[in-house]
Design an enzyme around this catalytic site. Structure first.
Site, PDB file in Angstrom:
ATOM      1  N   ASN A   1       5.195   8.731   2.390  1.00  0.00           N
ATOM      2  CA  ASN A   1       4.922   7.295   2.190  1.00  0.00           C
ATOM      3  C   ASN A   1       5.445   6.456   3.351  1.00  0.00           C
ATOM      4  OD1 ASN A   1       4.082   8.112  -0.308  1.00  0.00           O
ATOM      5  ND2 ASN A   1       5.467   6.792  -1.459  1.00  0.00           N
TER       6      ASN A   1
ATOM      7  N   ASP B   1       1.676   2.627  -6.496  1.00  0.00           N
ATOM      8  CA  ASP B   1       3.000   2.972  -5.964  1.00  0.00           C
ATOM      9  C   ASP B   1       4.076   2.395  -6.897  1.00  0.00           C
ATOM     10  OD1 ASP B   1       4.698   4.043  -4.062  1.00  0.00           O
ATOM     11  OD2 ASP B   1       4.701   2.247  -2.802  1.00  0.00           O
TER      12      ASP B   1
ATOM     13  N   ASP C   1       5.415   2.461   4.808  1.00  0.00           N
ATOM     14  CA  ASP C   1       5.133   1.038   4.670  1.00  0.00           C
ATOM     15  C   ASP C   1       5.885   0.251   5.764  1.00  0.00           C
ATOM     16  OD1 ASP C   1       4.582  -1.511   3.894  1.00  0.00           O
ATOM     17  OD2 ASP C   1       5.435  -1.382   1.906  1.00  0.00           O
TER      18      ASP C   1
ATOM     19  N   HIS D   1      14.076   3.004   0.882  1.00  0.00           N
ATOM     20  CA  HIS D   1      13.001   2.127   1.362  1.00  0.00           C
ATOM     21  C   HIS D   1      13.547   1.109   2.360  1.00  0.00           C
ATOM     22  CE1 HIS D   1      11.426   3.570  -2.544  1.00  0.00           C
ATOM     23  NE2 HIS D   1      10.293   3.620  -1.869  1.00  0.00           N
TER      24      HIS D   1
HETATM   25  P1  13P Z   1       9.321   2.952   3.822  1.00  0.00           P
HETATM   26  O1  13P Z   1      10.011   1.697   3.421  1.00  0.00           O
HETATM   27  O2  13P Z   1      10.256   3.898   4.508  1.00  0.00           O
HETATM   28  O3  13P Z   1       8.096   2.715   4.634  1.00  0.00           O
HETATM   29  O4  13P Z   1       8.857   3.702   2.469  1.00  0.00           O
HETATM   30  C1  13P Z   1       7.710   3.272   1.782  1.00  0.00           C
HETATM   31  C2  13P Z   1       7.573   3.916   0.445  1.00  0.00           C
HETATM   32  O5  13P Z   1       8.237   4.871   0.106  1.00  0.00           O
HETATM   33  C3  13P Z   1       6.582   3.340  -0.473  1.00  0.00           C
HETATM   34  O6  13P Z   1       6.624   3.907  -1.738  1.00  0.00           O
HETATM   35  O1  G3H Z   2       7.494   1.153  -2.391  1.00  0.00           O
HETATM   36  C1  G3H Z   2       7.910   0.538  -1.437  1.00  0.00           C
HETATM   37  C2  G3H Z   2       7.068  -0.281  -0.593  1.00  0.00           C
HETATM   38  O2  G3H Z   2       7.653  -0.489   0.660  1.00  0.00           O
HETATM   39  C3  G3H Z   2       6.573  -1.519  -1.252  1.00  0.00           C
HETATM   40  O3  G3H Z   2       7.424  -2.592  -1.163  1.00  0.00           O
HETATM   41  O4  G3H Z   2       7.090  -3.922  -3.291  1.00  0.00           O
HETATM   42  O5  G3H Z   2       7.844  -5.012  -1.135  1.00  0.00           O
HETATM   43  O6  G3H Z   2       5.523  -4.185  -1.394  1.00  0.00           O
HETATM   44  P1  G3H Z   2       6.957  -4.021  -1.793  1.00  0.00           P
HETATM   45 ZN    ZN Z   3       8.528   4.394  -2.521  1.00  0.00          ZN
END
Ligand code: 13P
Ligand code: G3H
Ligand code: ZN
Length: 314
Positions: free
Chosen positions: A256, A83, A258, A182
């Site tokens: 996606n 990612d 998270d 995000h």
């Molecule tokens: P969210 O923060 O909306 O869950 O998005 C996650 C994401 O795009 C990871 O690449």
């Molecule tokens: O790409 C976005 C995800 O929410 C990952 O975030 O780098 O804090 O794990 P992070």
């Molecule tokens: Zn992302």
């Protein structure tokens, strides 16, 4: 089934009007919660590893956990995606490490440079049967130094550029900025996505899979629980689930998620701590947290429409 890349998943998702859920993994409990949901719902699965996850857990640990997931679930097609890979070297390393998909996020670069680095990653990845996701436009939250939530609308992907980008770079899928960002604070006033832009890009690139980042819905129920049990998340706001479903029926083939997993886990752990202040066995709060992840993922698989689609994606 061994790890797969996302080609068949996206072909089926595009044809049949759904998206495949792509869930970020950071530890064993999150991964177990996700796979338990996917196995019950018989859905295809994309697991993804961010830079933050790698810094926290180390890629080798996450890979070992994911390898067990694949081994124990032969009927579930599982892809693993890097990612937001930030440069060619990182993407190369993950191709070499056996990831089946890498994202090269060159969205902060000038257009031509974004094309050039994406093309270079494709030239390395494709002969090794690894697919490449690229990004156009800019999302808030990750590229915080460039895009604040209030500026997200100014960075929405341009359809003309999207066509040129795909043709010149050779990428397999494209994350297009469409108003999302995000994290848990996606909108200041009311949620608004550029569906007209998505429709236009979809029309100009028939059959080509798009990717939606920042797709968490920041469900009120979970924010309320967090706030009730001692948290402080005022004004958190996500993408309404109806909008995620609508996008999933369009050209968005990968969604996606998270933040919604983080909220589910945190709300449950806070609840356990508040209700049982004497609890100090990690299994007694991580276990319920894992169940909360499972319930959230089960729900999301229906939001994006990929529940029951494992067989057709295999
Ligand atoms: P969210 O923060 O909306 O869950 O998005 C996650 C994401 O795009 C990871 O690449
Ligand atoms: O790409 C976005 C995800 O929410 C990952 O975030 O780098 O804090 O794990 P992070
Ligand atoms: Zn992302």
């Amino acid at each position: 089934m061994a790890l797969v890349n996302t080609k068949k998943m996206f072909e089926m998702a595009y044809k049949n009007g759904y998206a495949v859920g792509a869930f970020n993994v950071n530890n064993m409990e999150i991964t177990q919660g996700i796979i338990a949901a996917v196995a019950e719902e018989k859905a295809p699965l994309i697991l993804q590893v961010s830079r933050g996850a790698r810094e926290y857990a180390k890629n080798s640990y996450l890979r070992a956990i994911i390898d067990v997931v694949v081994e124990e679930n032969p009927d579930i097609p599982v892809a693993i995606n890097l990612d937001h890979g930030d440069n060619f070297e990182t993407c190369k390393q993950f191709v070499d490490d056996g990831f089946t998909s890498v994202m090269i996020d060159g969205s902060r670069l000038p257009f031509e440079e974004n094309i050039a680095v994406t093309k270079k990653v494709c030239e390395y990845a494709h002969p090794r049967d690894v697919v490449v996701e690229a990004e156009l436009g800019q999302l808030g939250g990750i590229e915080e130094d460039v895009v604040g939530v209030e500026d997200v609308e100014k960075h929405i992907a341009d359809p003309d550029q999207a066509v040129e980008f795909v043709e010149k770079s050779g990428c397999d899928s494209l994350a297009v900025a469409c108003g999302t960002s995000h994290g848990a604070y996606k909108f200041k006033v009311e949620p608004k996505l550029a569906f007209d832009v998505l429709e236009e890009i979809g029309r100009r690139l028939p059959g080509f899979p798009l990717v939606m980042h920042g797709s968490s819905s920041v469900l009120k129920e979970f924010v309320d629980l967090i706030n009730k049990y001692g948290g402080a998340m005022p004004n958190a706001m996500g993408v309404p689930e109806e909008a995620v479903t609508k996008a999933s029926k369009m050209a968005m083939c990968k969604v996606n998620i998270d933040t919604d997993l983080r909220l589910a886990l945190t709300a449950k752990i806070r609840q356990v701590f508040a209700e049982k202040p004497s609890e100090f066995d990690p299994r007694k709060y991580l276990g319920p947290g894992r169940d909360a992840i499972k319930a959230m993922v089960k729900h999301k698989l229906h939001v994006v429409g990929c529940a029951g689609k494992a067989a057709e994606c295999s």
